[in-house]
Motif scaffolding. Structure first.
Motif, PDB file in Angstrom:
ATOM      1  N   ASP A   1      -2.511  18.844 -11.906  1.00  0.00           N
ATOM      2  CA  ASP A   1      -1.924  18.166 -12.905  1.00  0.00           C
ATOM      3  C   ASP A   1      -0.324  17.585 -11.953  1.00  0.00           C
ATOM      4  N   ASP A   2       0.281  18.385 -11.009  1.00  0.00           N
ATOM      5  CA  ASP A   2       1.153  18.032 -10.366  1.00  0.00           C
ATOM      6  C   ASP A   2       0.726  17.029  -9.657  1.00  0.00           C
ATOM      7  N   ILE A   3      -0.510  16.729  -9.034  1.00  0.00           N
ATOM      8  CA  ILE A   3      -0.931  16.016  -8.159  1.00  0.00           C
ATOM      9  C   ILE A   3      -0.888  14.656  -8.755  1.00  0.00           C
ATOM     10  N   ILE A   4      -1.632  14.566 -10.429  1.00  0.00           N
ATOM     11  CA  ILE A   4      -1.766  13.461 -10.867  1.00  0.00           C
ATOM     12  C   ILE A   4      -0.376  12.902 -11.269  1.00  0.00           C
ATOM     13  N   ALA A   5       0.747  13.638 -11.564  1.00  0.00           N
ATOM     14  CA  ALA A   5       1.936  13.219 -11.857  1.00  0.00           C
ATOM     15  C   ALA A   5       2.414  12.581 -10.684  1.00  0.00           C
ATOM     16  N   GLY A   6       2.278  12.882  -9.509  1.00  0.00           N
ATOM     17  CA  GLY A   6       2.704  12.217  -8.408  1.00  0.00           C
ATOM     18  C   GLY A   6       2.155  10.919  -8.138  1.00  0.00           C
ATOM     19  N   ILE A   7       1.003  10.836  -8.418  1.00  0.00           N
ATOM     20  CA  ILE A   7      -0.032   9.530  -8.248  1.00  0.00           C
ATOM     21  C   ILE A   7       0.507   8.719  -8.971  1.00  0.00           C
ATOM     22  N   MET A   8       0.762   9.034 -10.479  1.00  0.00           N
ATOM     23  CA  MET A   8       1.145   8.120 -11.321  1.00  0.00           C
ATOM     24  C   MET A   8       2.749   7.482 -11.072  1.00  0.00           C
ATOM     25  N   GLY A   9       3.617   8.434 -10.643  1.00  0.00           N
ATOM     26  CA  GLY A   9       4.872   8.245  -9.952  1.00  0.00           C
ATOM     27  C   GLY A   9       4.832   7.357  -9.087  1.00  0.00           C
ATOM     28  N   VAL A  10       3.881   7.134  -8.068  1.00  0.00           N
ATOM     29  CA  VAL A  10       3.545   6.072  -7.154  1.00  0.00           C
ATOM     30  C   VAL A  10       3.227   4.887  -7.689  1.00  0.00           C
ATOM     31  N   PHE A  11       2.093   4.966  -8.749  1.00  0.00           N
ATOM     32  CA  PHE A  11       1.788   3.943  -9.659  1.00  0.00           C
ATOM     33  C   PHE A  11       2.977   3.138 -10.233  1.00  0.00           C
ATOM     34  N   ASP A  12       3.847   4.020 -10.812  1.00  0.00           N
ATOM     35  CA  ASP A  12       4.922   3.382 -11.606  1.00  0.00           C
ATOM     36  C   ASP A  12       5.886   2.745 -10.778  1.00  0.00           C
ATOM     37  N   HIS A  13       5.972   3.088  -9.492  1.00  0.00           N
ATOM     38  CA  HIS A  13       7.129   2.856  -8.257  1.00  0.00           C
ATOM     39  C   HIS A  13       6.541   2.041  -7.112  1.00  0.00           C
ATOM     40  N   PRO A  14       5.661   0.784  -7.331  1.00  0.00           N
ATOM     41  CA  PRO A  14       4.954   0.130  -6.255  1.00  0.00           C
ATOM     42  C   PRO A  14       6.004  -0.344  -5.172  1.00  0.00           C
ATOM     43  N   PRO A  15       5.574  -0.675  -4.009  1.00  0.00           N
ATOM     44  CA  PRO A  15       6.308  -0.886  -2.914  1.00  0.00           C
ATOM     45  C   PRO A  15       7.103  -2.397  -3.233  1.00  0.00           C
ATOM     46  N   GLY A  16       8.121  -2.403  -2.661  1.00  0.00           N
ATOM     47  CA  GLY A  16       8.766  -3.763  -2.731  1.00  0.00           C
ATOM     48  C   GLY A  16       8.444  -4.690  -1.541  1.00  0.00           C
ATOM     49  N   ASP A  17       9.158  -5.650  -1.163  1.00  0.00           N
ATOM     50  CA  ASP A  17       8.859  -6.353  -0.229  1.00  0.00           C
ATOM     51  C   ASP A  17       9.509  -5.931   1.178  1.00  0.00           C
ATOM     52  N   GLU A  18      10.463  -5.116   1.016  1.00  0.00           N
ATOM     53  CA  GLU A  18      11.403  -4.493   2.179  1.00  0.00           C
ATOM     54  C   GLU A  18      10.316  -3.440   2.809  1.00  0.00           C
ATOM     55  N   GLN A  19       9.433  -2.681   2.159  1.00  0.00           N
ATOM     56  CA  GLN A  19       8.620  -1.863   2.597  1.00  0.00           C
ATOM     57  C   GLN A  19       7.236  -1.646   2.068  1.00  0.00           C
ATOM     58  N   ARG A  20       6.618  -2.388   2.450  1.00  0.00           N
ATOM     59  CA  ARG A  20       5.145  -2.772   1.902  1.00  0.00           C
ATOM     60  C   ARG A  20       4.235  -1.816   1.986  1.00  0.00           C
ATOM     61  N   HIS A  21       4.156  -0.955   3.166  1.00  0.00           N
ATOM     62  CA  HIS A  21       3.376  -0.083   3.475  1.00  0.00           C
ATOM     63  C   HIS A  21       3.999   1.391   3.574  1.00  0.00           C
ATOM     64  N   ARG A  22       3.748   2.493   2.632  1.00  0.00           N
ATOM     65  CA  ARG A  22       4.568   3.621   2.622  1.00  0.00           C
ATOM     66  C   ARG A  22       3.483   4.971   2.764  1.00  0.00           C
ATOM     67  N   VAL A  23       3.912   6.137   3.207  1.00  0.00           N
ATOM     68  CA  VAL A  23       3.120   7.151   3.298  1.00  0.00           C
ATOM     69  C   VAL A  23       4.142   8.291   2.664  1.00  0.00           C
ATOM     70  N   PHE A  24       3.454   9.027   1.809  1.00  0.00           N
ATOM     71  CA  PHE A  24       4.145  10.251   1.084  1.00  0.00           C
ATOM     72  C   PHE A  24       3.354  11.500   1.468  1.00  0.00           C
ATOM     73  N   ASN A  25       3.942  12.630   1.461  1.00  0.00           N
ATOM     74  CA  ASN A  25       3.517  14.023   1.332  1.00  0.00           C
ATOM     75  C   ASN A  25       3.264  13.944  -0.223  1.00  0.00           C
TER      76      ASN A  25
ATOM     77  N   GLN B   1       0.916  -1.168   0.002  1.00  0.00           N
ATOM     78  CA  GLN B   1      -0.162   0.084  -0.027  1.00  0.00           C
ATOM     79  C   GLN B   1       0.907   1.170  -0.066  1.00  0.00           C
ATOM     80  N   THR B   2       0.367   2.273  -0.647  1.00  0.00           N
ATOM     81  CA  THR B   2       0.755   3.622  -0.540  1.00  0.00           C
ATOM     82  C   THR B   2      -0.152   4.646  -0.088  1.00  0.00           C
ATOM     83  N   GLY B   3      -0.104   5.225   0.978  1.00  0.00           N
ATOM     84  CA  GLY B   3      -0.649   6.382   1.336  1.00  0.00           C
ATOM     85  C   GLY B   3      -0.068   7.605   1.076  1.00  0.00           C
ATOM     86  N   LEU B   4      -1.353   8.769   0.485  1.00  0.00           N
ATOM     87  CA  LEU B   4      -0.692  10.271   0.080  1.00  0.00           C
ATOM     88  C   LEU B   4      -1.309  11.275   0.817  1.00  0.00           C
TER      89      LEU B   4
END
Length: 320
Positions: free
Chosen positions: A219-243, A171-174
């Motif tokens: 548009d900047d918000i959507i760019a950030g969301i797509m960046g998270v989509f393109d860089h999903p969590p790995g096994d080492e950090q399965r839950h992340r929270v970003f500003n 998961q990724t929280g924004l």
């Protein structure tokens, strides 16, 4: 690929759907079309979403109905919520249903649907409360909410953390900072200011507009969301929270001045003391999201507001 977007008729959800469809991703959209603000705006957003989009009107708190939509979904963008800080004083149970039960319903959907690989969900800068150090960092304490809305969004983060611990969900929280732009929400200040200026009604500026906000263009918000989509969590950090913000605090009075300039009318202003739930200033530390995906907002307020005004004037000219 198939994605599920909750709050698909909402401001951010609609723009997520547009971006995903532009990438050739099939999108299942969910929204209850509640009357918190003009349903015609929500319906107009949906009408712009074409091939590859399917829509289901339902309440995400209805888990049995939601579960039927999970087949084949690989990523969930969960941005449905009961928004608004002040409205929580009038209708607190709407926040319990949409933000708490609704979020839990999404977590259970992700847990019970084997195809889901990543859940991206909306949190809020309001989780920082009113006494946090600027710029707000993800390492800052977030246990002193100053509104029920903020408390529900922080609770969502904690529920997500527990589901990752228990079930390994990725998961990724924004934490969104003040988002604005075309197709925006009428309950947001910039939208309400525009409507009042056009109508010749007074607008309320807290502390004479001296409060500062991290205004972030859609548009900047959507760019950030797509960046998270393109860089999903790995096994080492399965839950992340970003500003996810602009990393630039600007005076509310400067926002009003830009609206006056581009609407061609002067605002009638009334000053009142700042409400206790409102921080004096918000500003996002976005270094973590930048390190993940190169997120760099590019739209200044003096660029974004004219784009909003152009859309707004077209929207107001639409046939009734």
């Amino acid at each position: 690929m198939k994605a599920l977007v909750t709050g698909a008729a909402g401001f951010i959800g609609f723009h997520i759907c547009e971006k995903l469809l532009g990438r050739g991703i099939d999108v299942v959209g969910v929204d209850d079309l509640n009357p918190y603000y003009d349903i015609r705006l929500k319906q107009a957003r949906l009408a712009r979403l074409g091939q590859g989009f399917s829509f289901h009107q339902l309440d995400i708190a209805d888990h049995d109905a939601l579960l039927k939509l999970g087949d084949g979904v690989e990523v969930i963008f969960h941005v449905a919520a009961q928004a608004g800080v002040r409205y929580s004083l009038e209708n607190p149970f709407a926040y319990a249903s949409a933000n708490l039960t609704g979020h839990l319903s999404i977590l259970e959907l992700a847990r019970q649907t084997s195809s889901v690989k990543h859940l991206i969900y909306a949190s809020s800068s309001s989780v920082y409360g009113t006494g946090s150090t600027l710029p707000y960092s993800e390492h800052e304490r977030a246990d002193r909410p100053s509104s029920l809305y903020a408390a529900t969004k922080r609770a969502d983060e904690l529920m997500s953390a527990s589901y990752t611990h228990l079930f390994g969900l990725k998961q990724t929280g924004l934490r969104f900072f003040t988002v604005y732009g075309p197709w925006g929400r009428p309950d947001m200040a910039y939208f309400g200011f525009a409507e009042a200026i056009i109508a010749g009604r007074p607008i309320t500026l807290y502390d004479e507009g001296a409060l500062k906000r991290d205004f972030t263009y859609i548009d900047d918000i959507i760019a950030g969301i797509m960046g998270v989509f393109d860089h999903p969590p790995g096994d080492e950090q399965r839950h992340r929270v970003f500003n996810i913000g602009n990393h630039r605090a600007e005076y509310v009075r400067d926002l009003v001045a830009l609206l006056e300039t581009h609407l061609g009318r002067e605002a009638i202003t009334v000053s009142q003391p700042k409400p206790a739930a409102d921080p004096v200033e918000t500003c996002a530390d976005i270094s973590a999201l930048n390190a993940l995906c190169g997120y760099v907002p590019t739209t200044r307020l003096d660029e974004g507001i004219p784009r909003f005004v152009e859309w707004y004037q077209g929207w107001k000219r639409r046939p009734a």
